[in-house]
Design a protein around this motif. Structure first.
Motif, mmCIF file in Angstrom:
data_model
loop_
_atom_site.group_PDB
_atom_site.id
_atom_site.type_symbol
_atom_site.label_atom_id
_atom_site.label_comp_id
_atom_site.label_asym_id
_atom_site.label_seq_id
_atom_site.Cartn_x
_atom_site.Cartn_y
_atom_site.Cartn_z
ATOM 1 N N THR A 36 0.869 -1.184 0.000
ATOM 2 C CA THR A 36 0.000 0.000 0.000
ATOM 3 C C THR A 36 0.900 1.226 0.000
ATOM 4 O OG1 THR A 36 -1.673 -1.209 1.248
ATOM 5 C CG2 THR A 36 -1.829 1.199 1.266
ATOM 6 N N VAL A 37 0.747 2.068 -1.013
ATOM 7 C CA VAL A 37 1.720 3.150 -1.194
ATOM 8 C C VAL A 37 1.077 4.519 -0.970
ATOM 9 C CG1 VAL A 37 3.169 1.802 -2.753
ATOM 10 C CG2 VAL A 37 1.316 3.202 -3.695
ATOM 11 N N VAL A 38 1.949 5.502 -0.804
ATOM 12 C CA VAL A 38 1.516 6.896 -0.634
ATOM 13 C C VAL A 38 1.916 7.658 -1.892
ATOM 14 C CG1 VAL A 38 1.782 8.996 0.745
ATOM 15 C CG2 VAL A 38 1.871 6.752 1.851
ATOM 16 N N GLY A 39 0.938 8.259 -2.546
ATOM 17 C CA GLY A 39 1.241 8.983 -3.776
ATOM 18 C C GLY A 39 1.078 10.480 -3.661
ATOM 19 N N CYS A 40 0.470 10.955 -2.574
ATOM 20 C CA CYS A 40 0.239 12.399 -2.453
ATOM 21 C C CYS A 40 0.119 12.733 -0.971
ATOM 22 C CB CYS A 40 -1.038 12.810 -3.191
ATOM 23 S SG CYS A 40 -2.560 12.205 -2.425
ATOM 24 N N ASP A 41 0.013 14.007 -0.695
ATOM 25 C CA ASP A 41 -0.241 14.425 0.684
ATOM 26 C C ASP A 41 -1.602 15.087 0.785
ATOM 27 O OD1 ASP A 41 2.142 13.650 1.910
ATOM 28 O OD2 ASP A 41 3.191 15.388 1.084
ATOM 29 N N THR A 42 -2.438 14.852 -0.201
ATOM 30 C CA THR A 42 -3.645 15.673 -0.329
ATOM 31 C C THR A 42 -4.932 14.865 -0.478
ATOM 32 O OG1 THR A 42 -3.138 15.786 -2.678
ATOM 33 C CG2 THR A 42 -2.412 17.637 -1.337
ATOM 34 N N SER A 43 -4.895 13.569 -0.273
ATOM 35 C CA SER A 43 -6.083 12.707 -0.396
ATOM 36 C C SER A 43 -6.634 12.650 -1.818
ATOM 37 C CB SER A 43 -7.213 13.169 0.534
ATOM 38 O OG SER A 43 -6.739 13.314 1.823
ATOM 39 N N ASN A 44 -5.786 12.929 -2.795
ATOM 40 C CA ASN A 44 -6.266 13.001 -4.178
ATOM 41 C C ASN A 44 -5.996 11.753 -5.014
ATOM 42 O OD1 ASN A 44 -7.527 15.508 -4.691
ATOM 43 N ND2 ASN A 44 -5.566 16.519 -4.381
ATOM 44 N N CYS A 45 -4.878 11.085 -4.778
ATOM 45 C CA CYS A 45 -4.404 10.150 -5.812
ATOM 46 C C CYS A 45 -5.017 8.762 -5.714
ATOM 47 C CB CYS A 45 -2.889 10.058 -5.766
ATOM 48 S SG CYS A 45 -2.258 9.089 -4.365
ATOM 49 N N GLY A 46 -5.394 8.316 -4.534
ATOM 50 C CA GLY A 46 -5.997 6.991 -4.389
ATOM 51 C C GLY A 46 -5.008 5.843 -4.343
ATOM 52 N N ALA A 47 -3.698 6.134 -4.424
ATOM 53 C CA ALA A 47 -2.707 5.055 -4.421
ATOM 54 C C ALA A 47 -2.746 4.244 -3.129
ATOM 55 C CB ALA A 47 -1.311 5.641 -4.632
ATOM 56 N N CYS A 48 -3.246 4.836 -2.060
ATOM 57 C CA CYS A 48 -3.239 4.212 -0.740
ATOM 58 C C CYS A 48 -4.530 3.435 -0.445
ATOM 59 C CB CYS A 48 -3.086 5.303 0.312
ATOM 60 S SG CYS A 48 -4.491 6.460 0.260
ATOM 61 N N THR A 49 -5.355 3.207 -1.465
ATOM 62 C CA THR A 49 -6.681 2.605 -1.230
ATOM 63 C C THR A 49 -6.570 1.180 -0.688
ATOM 64 O OG1 THR A 49 -7.590 3.949 -3.012
ATOM 65 C CG2 THR A 49 -8.879 2.023 -2.337
ATOM 66 N N VAL A 57 -11.397 2.519 0.823
ATOM 67 C CA VAL A 57 -11.149 3.831 1.437
ATOM 68 C C VAL A 57 -9.707 4.233 1.131
ATOM 69 C CG1 VAL A 57 -12.753 3.510 3.390
ATOM 70 C CG2 VAL A 57 -10.341 2.891 3.659
ATOM 71 N N LYS A 58 -9.494 5.533 1.084
ATOM 72 C CA LYS A 58 -8.133 6.040 0.965
ATOM 73 C C LYS A 58 -7.533 6.007 2.367
ATOM 74 C CE LYS A 58 -9.176 8.870 -3.055
ATOM 75 N NZ LYS A 58 -9.238 10.214 -3.670
ATOM 76 N N SER A 59 -6.532 5.160 2.559
ATOM 77 C CA SER A 59 -6.059 4.931 3.930
ATOM 78 C C SER A 59 -5.258 6.108 4.473
ATOM 79 C CB SER A 59 -5.252 3.633 4.021
ATOM 80 O OG SER A 59 -4.131 3.661 3.168
ATOM 81 N N CYS A 60 -4.992 7.119 3.638
ATOM 82 C CA CYS A 60 -4.374 8.346 4.160
ATOM 83 C C CYS A 60 -5.430 9.312 4.677
ATOM 84 C CB CYS A 60 -3.514 9.022 3.096
ATOM 85 S SG CYS A 60 -4.467 9.849 1.807
ATOM 86 N N THR A 61 -6.701 8.940 4.542
ATOM 87 C CA THR A 61 -7.764 9.814 5.052
ATOM 88 C C THR A 61 -8.392 9.246 6.324
ATOM 89 O OG1 THR A 61 -9.543 8.748 3.820
ATOM 90 C CG2 THR A 61 -8.361 10.505 2.689
#
Ligand code: FES
Ligand code: FES
Length: 159
Positions: A36-49, A57-61
């Motif tokens: 599970t990766v991080v692609g942004c700091d803004t909850s936009n990219c969805g890479a962390c889903t 869910v976006k796991s950074c949110t």
């Protein structure tokens, strides 16, 4: 620190976390779920889903403490025993990826999409994955892969 417990990819983990820790950081840094990766700091990219109690869910949110008591599935737990999930297979076969950075999140979002809509149209796939950004593919092969996987998942469900 808060004590939390969650089931991740079929295994229950109990840990101490800071209340501000994001779920994605808990998964990656404490549990080693680096698929599970991080692609942004803004909850936009969805890479962390990931899936939280079956929903993408976006796991950074999400705070790790909010997932206390939940069931989490990451890309690493999507297909047990090294077999590919039909969605992973379709992305591979139809070249639904290039650099692959968006792929874990894209696949998790797509599996949830097909669970809700077993036969999505082109437009429905595009709408369903609109929270997941891909800089490489132009999306066409991703849409085709999601539809192929949907057909295979339906056939599997009916068998
Ligand atoms: S890292 Fe979560 S949306 Fe980009
Ligand atoms: S394959 Fe590179 S960002 Fe999607």
């Amino acid at each position: 620190m808060s004590r939390i417990s969650m089931r991740v990819d079929g295994v229950t983990y109990t840990d101490e976390v800071e209340p501000r820790t994001l779920l994605v950081h808990h998964l990656r840094e404490q549990l080693g779920k680096v698929g599970t990766v991080v692609g942004c700091d803004t909850s936009n990219c969805g890479a962390c889903t990931v899936h939280l109690d079956g929903e993408a869910v976006k796991s950074c949110t999400v705070l790790a403490v909010q997932a206390d008591g939940s069931d989490v599935t990451t890309i690493e737990g999507l297909a047990p025993d090294g077999a590919l999930h039909p969605m992973q297979k379709a992305f591979h076969e139809l070249h639904g990826l290039q650099c692959g950075y968006c792929t874990p999140g894209m696949i998790m979002a797509a599996v949830d999409l097909v669970a809700d809509n077993p036969d999505p149209s082109d437009d429905e796939v595009r709408e369903g994955i609109e929270g997941n950004l891909c800089r490489c593919t132009g999306y066409q092969n991703i849409v085709r892969a999601v539809q192929q996987a949907a057909r295979e998942m339906n056939t599997g469900a009916q068998a």
